[in-house]
Design an enzyme around this catalytic site. Structure first.
Site, PDB file in Angstrom:
ATOM      1  N   LYS A 270       0.833  -1.192   0.000  1.00 40.67           N
ATOM      2  CA  LYS A 270       0.000   0.000   0.000  1.00 40.67           C
ATOM      3  C   LYS A 270       0.875   1.253   0.000  1.00 40.67           C
ATOM      4  O   LYS A 270       1.982   1.234   0.555  1.00 40.67           O
ATOM      5  CB  LYS A 270      -0.879   0.056   1.249  1.00 40.67           C
ATOM      6  CG  LYS A 270      -1.922  -1.009   1.386  1.00 40.67           C
ATOM      7  CD  LYS A 270      -2.648  -0.838   2.712  1.00 40.67           C
ATOM      8  CE  LYS A 270      -3.701  -1.909   2.941  1.00 40.67           C
ATOM      9  NZ  LYS A 270      -4.871  -1.713   2.063  1.00 40.67           N
ATOM     10  N   ARG A 344     -10.261 -11.548   2.151  1.00 41.25           N
ATOM     11  CA  ARG A 344     -11.151 -12.599   1.638  1.00 41.25           C
ATOM     12  C   ARG A 344     -10.506 -13.979   1.711  1.00 41.25           C
ATOM     13  O   ARG A 344     -11.213 -14.989   1.770  1.00 41.25           O
ATOM     14  CB  ARG A 344     -11.583 -12.255   0.217  1.00 41.25           C
ATOM     15  CG  ARG A 344     -10.474 -12.226  -0.813  1.00 41.25           C
ATOM     16  CD  ARG A 344     -10.871 -11.443  -2.055  1.00 41.25           C
ATOM     17  NE  ARG A 344     -10.932 -10.008  -1.777  1.00 41.25           N
ATOM     18  CZ  ARG A 344     -11.362  -9.113  -2.667  1.00 41.25           C
ATOM     19  NH1 ARG A 344     -11.770  -9.497  -3.862  1.00 41.25           N
ATOM     20  NH2 ARG A 344     -11.385  -7.834  -2.346  1.00 41.25           N
TER      21      ARG A 344
END
Length: 498
Positions: A270, A344
């Site tokens: 990120k 996920r």
């Protein structure tokens, strides 16, 4: 935590708080609001008349959370505070409670006197608002804490309001616990630390069992998604399995919460601005374990199991890579397209385990999963996905009653094809498609026979507040705890959604 008490006779006090209600559709500006007369209390008989006279002089509207203070140097009480309660809904009382504790933070004790006919929901609202609005998280010993230590709520019949009051205190306490977990810096908050906090929180609660899966156990059972995401960190992953098993339960709900204790994005790293708040990426796990402890504290007649897959998504020589194929619990595989779509992967393992080993009646997951949620719904509303109309409606209603917000989004069937991979059963994060929707569709693939009794709450944005707002304080919100503790009791009276 602020001490809040429910009493019938508060005795004398220095600061008395009286509620003011808005008057709808009144053309006279001098009667836009009216005092709610307190029940019989040991105060001078002309005090209510004095307070009523102050309402128009102070130009009060009765808006929920509006505050006016009046000094009475020669009187008793010596300070009179008027607080707006709007139309008198539970949300209005909650806002009033939060505004009150901020306004009187420099007082030591205050008494809020309620009218005789106030509903139990008002007591629940004002108690929750006061306890949540007074929340503070700070690791340093420097600085000045508010002086306010005690709020007394005076009512005519404490027994009538005891259940609502006790529920408010338990709900607020668990919401504060979730906030504490989420606010804690990740230098402290490893998966192991998180599991230890859950163990401490369950102390003294019967029928609340904890199993903490260690890395070698996860390897043996095939939790490939959790192991992949946690593989880049020196602080290994854990799976917290917290179970509330009341003897009279007729339903079993499994709550799954994403527990990434810090998210660098992994090799798909990120940018710094997006990484700064990634200590909050385990807010879903915090919510489900806090709600389960709350269910035990409230003795709810519903069996609840919380699953919190915990990992730190770091960059190192052992980190998983874009293009890797992950084998999840149960054998399904996913091709990793982006290591920053890690949540996920850990949720998929936990969902598959819940279906295979726990056989619940209902399956609900909470996750700070996608930024697309915030783009679609803003900072206060979670995205809800479910194929079950009854379950979706019940969760949306529970969120609204609790003072949180969720909006049902579509599980678009045409987007399922985006999950197709030549290497594995699924792409974990397809390059095309609506981000939040496709993430939900991926998770649905791991719900097996519970596909039609599953709901997913993408609560990334509402898990954090940039500034104080009503009962929220800046930082972690504890989103989801209040919604779950509103929803779970309804399952004891209703049939399982089908």
């Amino acid at each position: 935590m602020l001490d809040i008490r429910l009493v019938g006779d508060p005795g004398q006090c220095d600061t008395l708080v009286l509620p003011v209600r808005g008057v709808a559709a009144d053309p006279d500006p001098d009667t836009r609001a009216e005092l709610l007369p307190p029940a019989a209390l040991p105060y001078p008989g002309d005090l209510a008349a004095e307070a009523s006279a102050l309402v128009p002089l102070a130009r009060l509207t009765g808006r929920a959370g509006e505050i006016r203070a009046h000094l009475r140097p020669a009187g008793s009480p010596s300070r009179l505070v008027l607080v707006g309660v709007g139309a008198g809904t539970e949300a209005d009382w909650r806002a009033a409670g939060a505004a009150l504790v901020r306004a009187v933070a420099e007082e030591t004790r205050v008494t809020l006197a309620l009218p005789a006919d106030v509903p139990p929901a008002a007591v629940r609202g004002v108690a929750e608002g006061a306890l949540l609005g007074s929340y503070r998280f700070r690791m340093t010993g420097t600085g000045t804490d508010p002086a306010l230590a005690e709020v007394t709520v005076a009512v005519t019949d404490p027994q009538r309001y005891a259940a609502a009051f006790d529920t408010a205190r338990a709900t607020a306490r668990m919401t504060r616990f979730a906030r504490d977990l989420t606010n804690m810096p990740s230098s402290v908050k490893s998966p192991e630390w998180f599991a230890g906090q859950v163990d401490t929180a369950r102390a003294g609660l019967a029928d609340l069992d904890l199993r903490v899966w260690q890395p070698d156990e996860l390897t043996g059972a095939g939790f490939g998604g959790l192991l992949a995401v946690g593989g880049g960190s020196a602080r290994g992953p854990r799976l917290v399995e917290l179970s509330w098993r009341p003897a009279d339960a007729t339903r079993h709900v499994v709550l799954v919460g994403k527990g990434i204790t810090f998210d660098t994005g992994g090799i798909s790293i990120k940018p710094v601005p997006a990484m700064k708040l990634m200590r909050k990426d385990m807010a879903g796990a915090a919510a489900v374990v806090a709600a389960t402890v709350g269910a035990a504290a409230l003795r709810l007649p519903v069996r609840v199991t919380a699953l919190a897959p915990l990992a730190e998504n770091m960059v190192s020589g052992s980190a998983f890579r874009p293009g890797d194929v992950v084998r999840h619990y149960g054998g399904s595989t996913s091709e990793t397209t982006n290591s920053d779509a890690e949540g996920r992967l850990v949720l998929a393992d936990a969902l598959a385990y819940a279906v295979d080993r726990l056989a619940p009646d209902l399956l609900v997951d909470l996750a700070t999963l996608t930024g697309a949620n915030a783009v679609a719904l803003g900072s206060r509303t979670a995205a809800l996905y479910s194929d079950n109309d009854e379950l979706a409606a019940a969760l949306v209603d529970a969120a609204a009653e609790a003072g949180e917000s969720a909006w049902r989004m579509p599980l678009v069937g045409d987007y399922v094809e985006y999950l197709g991979s030549d290497l594995a059963d699924y792409f974990s994060a397809p390059a095309r498609g609506a981000g939040s929707v496709v993430a939900a569709l991926f998770l649905r693939e791991f719900t097996g026979d519970l596909r039609d009794r599953w709901a997913h709450l993408d609560m990334s944005a509402p898990s954090w507040a940039s500034a104080a707002d009503r009962e929220l304080t800046a930082g972690a919100t504890g989103w989801g705890v209040r919604t779950l503790l509103r929803w779970l009791p309804t399952l004891a009276q209703a049939a399982t959604p089908s």
